[in-house]
Design a protein around this motif. Structure first.
Motif, PDB file in Angstrom:
ATOM      1  N   THR B 105       0.806  -1.216   0.000  1.00 57.62           N
ATOM      2  CA  THR B 105       0.000   0.000   0.000  1.00 57.62           C
ATOM      3  C   THR B 105       0.845   1.275   0.000  1.00 57.62           C
ATOM      4  N   LYS B 106       1.917   1.268   0.767  1.00 61.16           N
ATOM      5  CA  LYS B 106       2.747   2.480   0.857  1.00 61.16           C
ATOM      6  C   LYS B 106       3.696   2.560  -0.338  1.00 61.16           C
ATOM      7  N   PRO B 107       3.735   3.680  -1.027  1.00 58.61           N
ATOM      8  CA  PRO B 107       4.692   3.831  -2.125  1.00 58.61           C
ATOM      9  C   PRO B 107       6.116   3.674  -1.588  1.00 58.61           C
ATOM     10  N   PRO B 108       6.992   3.028  -2.350  1.00 57.70           N
ATOM     11  CA  PRO B 108       8.370   2.789  -1.892  1.00 57.70           C
ATOM     12  C   PRO B 108       9.124   4.088  -1.632  1.00 57.70           C
ATOM     13  N   ARG B 109       9.797   4.140  -0.490  1.00 53.44           N
ATOM     14  CA  ARG B 109      10.559   5.323  -0.105  1.00 53.44           C
ATOM     15  C   ARG B 109      11.920   4.893   0.426  1.00 53.44           C
ATOM     16  N   GLY B 110      12.864   5.795   0.404  1.00 52.73           N
ATOM     17  CA  GLY B 110      14.168   5.556   1.013  1.00 52.73           C
ATOM     18  C   GLY B 110      14.842   4.306   0.491  1.00 52.73           C
ATOM     19  N   SER B 111      15.209   3.427   1.403  1.00 50.54           N
ATOM     20  CA  SER B 111      15.974   2.240   1.014  1.00 50.54           C
ATOM     21  C   SER B 111      15.173   1.353   0.077  1.00 50.54           C
ATOM     22  N   ALA B 112      13.842   1.339   0.225  1.00 45.99           N
ATOM     23  CA  ALA B 112      13.009   0.517  -0.649  1.00 45.99           C
ATOM     24  C   ALA B 112      13.046   1.057  -2.076  1.00 45.99           C
ATOM     25  N   ALA B 113      12.952   2.365  -2.226  1.00 49.82           N
ATOM     26  CA  ALA B 113      13.041   2.976  -3.554  1.00 49.82           C
ATOM     27  C   ALA B 113      14.433   2.759  -4.137  1.00 49.82           C
ATOM     28  N   ALA B 114      15.453   2.844  -3.296  1.00 52.45           N
ATOM     29  CA  ALA B 114      16.828   2.629  -3.757  1.00 52.45           C
ATOM     30  C   ALA B 114      17.006   1.212  -4.284  1.00 52.45           C
ATOM     31  N   ALA B 115      16.393   0.243  -3.590  1.00 51.79           N
ATOM     32  CA  ALA B 115      16.505  -1.154  -4.024  1.00 51.79           C
ATOM     33  C   ALA B 115      15.879  -1.343  -5.395  1.00 51.79           C
ATOM     34  N   ILE B 116      14.742  -0.667  -5.637  1.00 54.53           N
ATOM     35  CA  ILE B 116      14.099  -0.769  -6.949  1.00 54.53           C
ATOM     36  C   ILE B 116      15.000  -0.191  -8.034  1.00 54.53           C
ATOM     37  N   ARG B 117      15.616   0.951  -7.738  1.00 59.30           N
ATOM     38  CA  ARG B 117      16.534   1.549  -8.728  1.00 59.30           C
ATOM     39  C   ARG B 117      17.696   0.613  -9.021  1.00 59.30           C
ATOM     40  N   GLU B 118      18.241   0.025  -7.967  1.00 61.62           N
ATOM     41  CA  GLU B 118      19.369  -0.901  -8.136  1.00 61.62           C
ATOM     42  C   GLU B 118      18.969  -2.092  -9.005  1.00 61.62           C
ATOM     43  N   GLN B 119      17.771  -2.639  -8.689  1.00 60.95           N
ATOM     44  CA  GLN B 119      17.271  -3.784  -9.467  1.00 60.95           C
ATOM     45  C   GLN B 119      17.130  -3.399 -10.938  1.00 60.95           C
ATOM     46  N   THR B 120      16.582  -2.212 -11.181  1.00 63.71           N
ATOM     47  CA  THR B 120      16.397  -1.749 -12.556  1.00 63.71           C
ATOM     48  C   THR B 120      17.734  -1.643 -13.291  1.00 63.71           C
ATOM     49  N   GLU B 121      18.716  -1.076 -12.621  1.00 63.37           N
ATOM     50  CA  GLU B 121      20.029  -0.907 -13.265  1.00 63.37           C
ATOM     51  C   GLU B 121      20.691  -2.248 -13.577  1.00 63.37           C
ATOM     52  N   GLN B 122      20.650  -3.153 -12.580  1.00 65.17           N
ATOM     53  CA  GLN B 122      21.267  -4.469 -12.790  1.00 65.17           C
ATOM     54  C   GLN B 122      20.637  -5.186 -13.975  1.00 65.17           C
ATOM     55  N   LEU B 123      19.305  -5.098 -14.073  1.00 61.52           N
ATOM     56  CA  LEU B 123      18.632  -5.815 -15.150  1.00 61.52           C
ATOM     57  C   LEU B 123      18.891  -5.148 -16.502  1.00 61.52           C
ATOM     58  N   ARG B 124      19.054  -3.840 -16.475  1.00 62.58           N
ATOM     59  CA  ARG B 124      19.398  -3.150 -17.725  1.00 62.58           C
ATOM     60  C   ARG B 124      20.763  -3.637 -18.220  1.00 62.58           C
ATOM     61  N   GLU B 125      21.725  -3.675 -17.315  1.00 65.59           N
ATOM     62  CA  GLU B 125      23.078  -4.109 -17.702  1.00 65.59           C
ATOM     63  C   GLU B 125      23.095  -5.572 -18.137  1.00 65.59           C
ATOM     64  N   ALA B 126      22.162  -6.355 -17.548  1.00 63.04           N
ATOM     65  CA  ALA B 126      22.139  -7.782 -17.897  1.00 63.04           C
ATOM     66  C   ALA B 126      21.424  -8.028 -19.224  1.00 63.04           C
ATOM     67  N   GLY B 127      20.844  -6.961 -19.790  1.00 60.55           N
ATOM     68  CA  GLY B 127      20.301  -7.101 -21.130  1.00 60.55           C
ATOM     69  C   GLY B 127      18.786  -7.201 -21.231  1.00 60.55           C
ATOM     70  N   LEU B 128      18.077  -6.951 -20.138  1.00 58.63           N
ATOM     71  CA  LEU B 128      16.604  -6.974 -20.207  1.00 58.63           C
ATOM     72  C   LEU B 128      16.120  -5.819 -21.091  1.00 58.63           C
ATOM     73  N   GLY B 129      15.073  -6.076 -21.849  1.00 59.94           N
ATOM     74  CA  GLY B 129      14.617  -5.102 -22.833  1.00 59.94           C
ATOM     75  C   GLY B 129      14.164  -3.774 -22.276  1.00 59.94           C
TER      76      GLY B 129
END
Lengths: 186, 186
Positions: B105-129
């Motif tokens: 229910t709560k929009p991701p903030r702080g460390s949770a938002a950071a984790a999402i950004r990290e996940q996005t970057e890793q998957l981009r580098e790994a070649g996800l579309g």
DNA sequence: ACCTGAACACCGTTCAAGT
DNA sequence: ACCTGAACACCGTTCAAGT
């Protein structure tokens, strides 16, 4: 001079509607028996006469309200039928964002459980392979999509109206739904 | 004769742990500043010294706690990497069923938002579309799966311990995850 | 039958006061 | 600096009483 209007009699349905209004507009945490009474022009204690289980039963009823959907069985393939159920469920959940947490948290009871059984039967007759597993996967997909979509709109604009929806939500939902149905096909 | 033990000093971390215990064991509705104080052998008012925002901030912290995950970037394909993130997220959510409603229910903030950004970057580098869309779909899938799984265990046994998990949950999750990843591939 | 008023135990939060 | 006690406005719920 306006005549003194006789008050509309209280009813379970009016109580639930008013409760949904408060939850959607102000959040679940502000849904209070006293506030609910105010909205209905009645003392809070009158509510207990129409909702026997008190607040806990009221919250159960709200969860049921947004998870009870029905689909006329007409479409041709089980894929079309599955799409219809998923769309109906998503629409019902998005209509009352304030109680999504209840819908996802409370196990389905009463009319909500009946709707799941009906969905399972329809999909079985339409030829879906493992109906219970399929319905479970669809429910998970719809819940998750709606939760993320609402998080997204609130994150984008904390005071967004329920009507102002995420434009990406629709297309993201359709894409994921197609992938899910392809996966369920085997 | 036991010496009078000096009380362990209060800290934000101890408060959060105790709050998770209460929410998991008794439910969110019974997580109360006063009860939390009791569990920590302290008056409720002492908590405000370590959690500035009061109860609302505490609930935010609980949501962050169960949605902040990290994955060491090592696997070969983006599929393996995506699996690792989804497994980690699911495990973190299942560990504290009492606060799932907050996490979704709560929009991701702080460390949770950071984790999402990290996940996005890793998957981009790994070649996800389309990394943002992919991560969004994965979050939706994990949230929904966990919600349905917990509903299912509670429905099967209303007083089940968090440890007593749904055996179908694991395999259902794996099947759906494979379908999702296939869908994201194109 | 349906609603109210008063009462009880319990909340979140403040603020001055203690150590 | 860290915790407490008392206080305030607000909860959910009961029960006897009103109409």
């Amino acid at each position: 001079m306006p005549a003194k209007r006789p008050p509309i009699p209280l009813s379970r349905e009016r109580i639930i509607d008013a409760a949904l209004d408060i939850a959607d507009a102000q959040g679940l945490r502000r849904l209070t028996m006293r506030r609910l009474g105010d909205a209905l022009q009645v003392e809070a204690m009158a509510i207990y006469h129409h909702v026997p289980g008190g607040k806990e039963a009221l919250l159960d009823a709200l969860a049921q309200h947004v998870t009870t959907v029905n689909v006329e069985t007409a479409p041709s393939s089980w894929q079309d039928l599955a799409r219809a159920w998923c769309h109906a469920s998503r629409t019902a959940l998005l209509a009352h964002p304030g109680v999504l947490a209840l819908a996802m948290t409370k196990p389905p009871r009463g009319s909500a459980a009946a709707a799941i059984r009906e969905q399972t039967e329809q999909l079985r007759e339409a030829g879906l392979g493992d109906p219970p597993a399929g319905v479970r996967a669809m429910r998970a997909y719809v819940f998750g999509s709606v939760a993320v979509e609402l998080q997204h709109t609130e994150w984008a604009d904390p005071k967004a109206q329920p009507a102002a929806r995420d434009p990406d939500g629709d297309t993201a939902f359709e894409q994921g739904l197609s992938a899910l149905l392809k996966g369920l096909a085997g």
